[in-house]
Write an enzyme that holds these catalytic residues in place. Structure first.
Site, PDB file in Angstrom:
ATOM      1  CE1 TYR A  77      43.804  53.787  67.289  1.00 46.78           C
ATOM      2  CE2 TYR A  77      42.296  52.542  68.681  1.00 46.78           C
ATOM      3  CZ  TYR A  77      42.518  53.430  67.645  1.00 46.78           C
ATOM      4  OH  TYR A  77      41.460  53.980  66.973  1.00 46.78           O
ATOM      5  CB  CYS A  78      48.363  56.569  70.651  1.00 48.44           C
ATOM      6  SG  CYS A  78      50.031  55.926  70.857  1.00 48.44           S
ATOM      7  NE  ARG A  79      52.027  60.321  65.506  1.00 48.49           N
ATOM      8  CZ  ARG A  79      53.332  60.026  65.471  1.00 48.49           C
ATOM      9  NH1 ARG A  79      53.804  59.250  64.541  1.00 48.49           N
ATOM     10  NH2 ARG A  79      54.153  60.515  66.378  1.00 48.49           N
TER      11      ARG A  79
END
Length: 118
Positions: A77-79
Site C-alpha cells: 500500500y501507499c497513499r
C-alpha cells in the site's frame, strides 16, 4: 499448432495483481494471512502507517526485504494506490505469483475507521 507466439524474453504471465479494499485487508491481517508492506517514503511512514506494516520505499524497492511465507499473501500500500501498483508489478516480474495492493491506499484504510499508527 500453437495459438500464442512465444518470445522467451516476454513469457506469458502466470501471475496476477489483485486490488483489495480495506475490509478485505483487515480480515487478512486479523487472520495473519498477509504480509503488509508500505511503499511510501520514510517521512510519510512516520506520519502514520497501518499497524504491522513494514517499510520498503518504492524509491529503493528491494524484494529481499519482504518476508515471504507460502501461507501469507503479500499486500502493498501507499497513499493513493499508484506506487503500490508499481511495486507490485516489480514483484510480479521477479516471479511472485500473487500480489495484492490496497486500492486507494492508506486513505481508504482510515476512511473505513481502521487504526493508523504514528
Amino acid at each position: 499448432m500453437n495459438l500464442f507466439s512465444f518470445n522467451s524474453s516476454h513469457p506469458l504471465p502466470t501471475h496476477s495483481l489483485q486490488t483489495i479494499d480495506a475490509h478485505t485487508l483487515k480480515q487478512w491481517l486479523d487472520q495473519q494471512a498477509a504480509v503488509l508492506v508500505d511503499v511510501r517514503e520514510p517521512n510519510e511512514y512516520a506520519t502514520g502507517h497501518i499497524p504491522g506494516a513494514i517499510l520498503v520505499p518504492l524509491s529503493r524497492f528491494d524484494s529481499r526485504k519482504i518476508p515471504h511465507s507460502p501461507n501469507q499473501k503479500v499486500v502493498l500500500y501507499c497513499r493513493s494506490g499508484q506506487r503500490s501498483a508499481m511495486a507490485a508489478q516489480k514483484l510480479l516480474h521477479q516471479g511472485y505469483r500473487e500480489v495484492a495492493h490496497l486500492g486507494n491506499g492508506i486513505g481508504a484504510w482510515a476512511r473505513a475507521g481502521y487504526p493508523v499508527q504514528a
